[in-house]
Motif scaffolding. Structure first.
Motif, PDB file in Angstrom:
ATOM      1  N   ALA A   1       3.091  -5.165  13.984  1.00 35.64           N
ATOM      2  CA  ALA A   1       1.961  -4.808  14.224  1.00 35.64           C
ATOM      3  C   ALA A   1       2.001  -3.519  13.648  1.00 35.64           C
ATOM      4  CB  ALA A   1       1.532  -4.864  15.387  1.00 35.64           C
ATOM      5  N   TYR A   2       2.911  -2.608  14.208  1.00 38.41           N
ATOM      6  CA  TYR A   2       2.680  -1.118  13.715  1.00 38.41           C
ATOM      7  C   TYR A   2       3.377  -0.792  12.341  1.00 38.41           C
ATOM      8  CZ  TYR A   2       0.170  -0.326  18.062  1.00 38.41           C
ATOM      9  OH  TYR A   2      -0.634  -0.533  19.075  1.00 38.41           O
ATOM     10  N   SER A   3       4.080  -1.677  11.890  1.00 41.93           N
ATOM     11  CA  SER A   3       4.682  -1.378  10.663  1.00 41.93           C
ATOM     12  C   SER A   3       3.439  -1.590   9.551  1.00 41.93           C
ATOM     13  CB  SER A   3       6.025  -2.275  10.261  1.00 41.93           C
ATOM     14  OG  SER A   3       5.590  -3.644  10.271  1.00 41.93           O
ATOM     15  N   ASP A   4       2.645  -2.578   9.821  1.00 38.69           N
ATOM     16  CA  ASP A   4       1.408  -2.805   8.840  1.00 38.69           C
ATOM     17  C   ASP A   4       0.543  -1.447   8.858  1.00 38.69           C
ATOM     18  OD1 ASP A   4       2.540  -5.474   8.159  1.00 38.69           O
ATOM     19  OD2 ASP A   4       1.130  -6.566   9.507  1.00 38.69           O
ATOM     20  N   GLU A   5       0.470  -1.170  10.188  1.00 41.48           N
ATOM     21  CA  GLU A   5      -0.666  -0.010  10.265  1.00 41.48           C
ATOM     22  C   GLU A   5      -0.096   1.460   9.753  1.00 41.48           C
ATOM     23  OE1 GLU A   5      -3.834   0.085  11.697  1.00 41.48           O
ATOM     24  OE2 GLU A   5      -3.213  -2.191  11.729  1.00 41.48           O
TER      25      GLU A   5
ATOM     26  N   ILE B   1       4.277   7.795  10.178  1.00 41.66           N
ATOM     27  CA  ILE B   1       4.938   7.035  11.218  1.00 41.66           C
ATOM     28  C   ILE B   1       4.554   7.664  12.721  1.00 41.66           C
ATOM     29  CG2 ILE B   1       7.129   6.550  12.273  1.00 41.66           C
ATOM     30  CD1 ILE B   1       8.147   6.221   9.563  1.00 41.66           C
ATOM     31  N   PRO B   2       4.691   8.973  12.856  1.00 43.51           N
ATOM     32  CA  PRO B   2       4.377   9.624  14.012  1.00 43.51           C
ATOM     33  C   PRO B   2       3.009   9.745  14.321  1.00 43.51           C
ATOM     34  CG  PRO B   2       5.156  11.339  12.659  1.00 43.51           C
ATOM     35  CD  PRO B   2       5.510   9.825  12.103  1.00 43.51           C
ATOM     36  N   GLU B   3       2.149  10.029  13.287  1.00 41.30           N
ATOM     37  CA  GLU B   3       0.728   9.816  13.160  1.00 41.30           C
ATOM     38  C   GLU B   3       0.139   8.752  13.899  1.00 41.30           C
ATOM     39  OE1 GLU B   3      -0.818  11.252   9.487  1.00 41.30           O
ATOM     40  OE2 GLU B   3      -0.246  13.137   9.711  1.00 41.30           O
ATOM     41  N   VAL B   4       0.299   7.396  13.412  1.00 44.53           N
ATOM     42  CA  VAL B   4      -0.115   6.124  13.645  1.00 44.53           C
ATOM     43  C   VAL B   4       0.437   5.896  15.072  1.00 44.53           C
ATOM     44  CG1 VAL B   4       0.082   3.692  13.238  1.00 44.53           C
ATOM     45  CG2 VAL B   4      -0.375   5.338  11.407  1.00 44.53           C
TER      46      VAL B   4
ATOM     47  N   LEU C   1      -6.634  -1.904  15.998  1.00 46.54           N
ATOM     48  CA  LEU C   1      -5.873  -2.014  14.667  1.00 46.54           C
ATOM     49  C   LEU C   1      -6.924  -2.013  13.460  1.00 46.54           C
ATOM     50  CD1 LEU C   1      -2.686  -3.946  15.696  1.00 46.54           C
ATOM     51  CD2 LEU C   1      -3.468  -1.248  15.801  1.00 46.54           C
ATOM     52  N   ARG C   2      -6.320  -1.730  12.445  1.00 43.95           N
ATOM     53  CA  ARG C   2      -7.096  -1.429  11.001  1.00 43.95           C
ATOM     54  C   ARG C   2      -7.012  -2.430  10.182  1.00 43.95           C
ATOM     55  NH1 ARG C   2      -6.619   5.024  10.518  1.00 43.95           N
ATOM     56  NH2 ARG C   2      -4.560   4.428  11.133  1.00 43.95           N
ATOM     57  N   VAL C   3      -5.737  -3.129  10.250  1.00 45.48           N
ATOM     58  CA  VAL C   3      -5.139  -4.152   9.408  1.00 45.48           C
ATOM     59  C   VAL C   3      -4.356  -5.375  10.011  1.00 45.48           C
ATOM     60  CG1 VAL C   3      -5.069  -2.945   7.164  1.00 45.48           C
ATOM     61  CG2 VAL C   3      -3.159  -2.705   8.629  1.00 45.48           C
TER      62      VAL C   3
ATOM     63  N   GLN D   1       7.224 -13.421   9.401  1.00 40.36           N
ATOM     64  CA  GLN D   1       6.280 -12.618  10.293  1.00 40.36           C
ATOM     65  C   GLN D   1       5.009 -12.488   9.243  1.00 40.36           C
ATOM     66  OE1 GLN D   1       8.662  -8.877  10.466  1.00 40.36           O
ATOM     67  NE2 GLN D   1       8.764  -9.270  12.734  1.00 40.36           N
ATOM     68  N   ARG D   2       3.858 -12.596  10.175  1.00 39.37           N
ATOM     69  CA  ARG D   2       2.547 -12.315   9.515  1.00 39.37           C
ATOM     70  C   ARG D   2       2.530 -10.977   8.983  1.00 39.37           C
ATOM     71  NH1 ARG D   2      -1.281 -16.471  10.298  1.00 39.37           N
ATOM     72  NH2 ARG D   2      -0.525 -17.996  11.325  1.00 39.37           N
ATOM     73  N   THR D   3       2.180 -10.725   7.783  1.00 37.56           N
ATOM     74  CA  THR D   3       2.229  -9.213   7.219  1.00 37.56           C
ATOM     75  C   THR D   3       0.680  -8.953   6.990  1.00 37.56           C
ATOM     76  OG1 THR D   3       4.325  -9.161   6.593  1.00 37.56           O
ATOM     77  CG2 THR D   3       2.895  -7.665   5.618  1.00 37.56           C
ATOM     78  N   ASN D   4       0.000  -8.018   7.294  1.00 36.40           N
ATOM     79  CA  ASN D   4      -1.469  -7.686   6.934  1.00 36.40           C
ATOM     80  C   ASN D   4      -1.430  -6.420   6.114  1.00 36.40           C
ATOM     81  OD1 ASN D   4      -2.117  -8.995   9.909  1.00 36.40           O
ATOM     82  ND2 ASN D   4      -2.949  -9.998   8.085  1.00 36.40           N
ATOM     83  N   PHE D   5      -2.318  -6.529   5.193  1.00 37.20           N
ATOM     84  CA  PHE D   5      -2.582  -5.211   4.284  1.00 37.20           C
ATOM     85  C   PHE D   5      -3.783  -5.467   3.451  1.00 37.20           C
ATOM     86  CE2 PHE D   5      -0.385  -9.030   2.415  1.00 37.20           C
ATOM     87  CZ  PHE D   5      -1.076  -9.506   1.309  1.00 37.20           C
TER      88      PHE D   5
END
Length: 279
Positions: free
Chosen positions: A172-176, A204-207, A232-234, A257-261
């Motif tokens: 999830a957070y890799s997408d974000e 990375i740390p900001e998100v 979450l935004r994406v 894995q489901r990847t969103n973008f």
């Protein structure tokens, strides 16, 4: 699967409930839960919970006598804290009985039950031994991050979720993070410019800190059962308009894995041959 922001909130919300409490009983109700064998469960009895922490996706319970109970909640595990008088259900994987007549339990419905635990004498052994850098730690410098990426011919998303490189980030957070950095998840890291690497390092740390604040604002002091992802935004927003440009959020299945973008914001020109569109 809980990721770094989820676990940070769990630690913050659980610590005031259990810190200082003495363990009166310990029981693994699923035979595969306890992965370490050197120290038996009965070795926890009589010890005091001195504090809680996190390493990557692992929950750390610091015990008196220099012991650590390490828990990985895996896909569907969650933490329950309540009165000991309530019987353990079939979903209870593990329980600690505390001296205030309350339990700390690991709950996981359904099968297979994947949550796991270890009793360790140091935080440099067992599943923690091979973990990568903490992305919220002082050691996560631009120089360190550039070194992690150096010489690798892997897609950037696969680098972000590799726990041996960077600990705590999942699907999830890799997408974000990639959305915030405006980088395609399918880019290979050796094609990133120095400016893009710095952009990604900052994201990375900001998100992650943004996510911790958002989760905390929604769950308060509760121990929640399901991951809070509504902000979450994406990730998980396939087909919905991008919050930045209004284009539909894309989704493919990549490596299971489901990847969103966002195709527009993240400059996604084409999908890898192994990616499959999800409808």
């Amino acid at each position: 699967m809980p990721e770094l922001p989820d676990l940070e909130v769990i630690v913050a919300n659980l610590a005031p409930r259990v810190a200082g409490r003495e363990i009166r009983g310990a029981e693994a109700l699923h035979p595969a839960f306890l992965q370490s064998t050197e120290i038996p469960l009965r070795g926890l009895v009589g010890r005091r919970i001195e504090g809680l922490g996190r390493r990557g996706k692992y929950l750390l319970i610091h015990l008196s006598g220099h012991l650590y109970l390490v828990i990985h909640l895996m896909r569907a595990g969650w933490i329950w804290h309540g009165a000991s008088r309530y019987d353990a259900t079939k979903s209870t994987v593990f329980r600690l009985v505390l001296d205030d007549d309350r339990d700390l339990r690991v709950i996981e419905a359904g099968f297979p039950k994947l949550s796991r635990g270890w009793i360790l004498e140091t935080l440099d052994e067992g599943p923690l031994a091979g973990l990568g850098v903490e992305p919220l730690g002082e050691e996560f410098t631009l120089e360190k991050f550039t070194g992690i990426l150096g010489g690798k011919r892997r897609q950037v998303k696969k680098i972000l979720v590799d726990q041996k490189l960077i600990a705590g980030i999942g699907n999830a957070y890799s997408d974000e993070i990639l959305f915030a950095a405006k980088i395609s998840p399918f880019r290979y890291v050796h094609t990133l410019s120095p400016e893009e690497i710095e952009q990604l390092w900052q994201a990375i740390p900001e998100v992650l800190r943004w996510a911790i604040r958002e989760i905390k604002s929604r769950v308060g002091n509760d121990l929640y059962r399901e991951e809070e992802r509504s902000f979450l935004r994406v990730h998980g927003r396939a087909g919905k308009p991008c919050t930045e440009c209004g284009a539909p959020i894309g989704e493919v299945l990549l490596g299971g894995q489901r990847t969103n973008f966002c195709l527009r914001c993240q400059h996604v020109d084409q999908f890898p041959s192994r990616a499959r569109s999800v409808t």
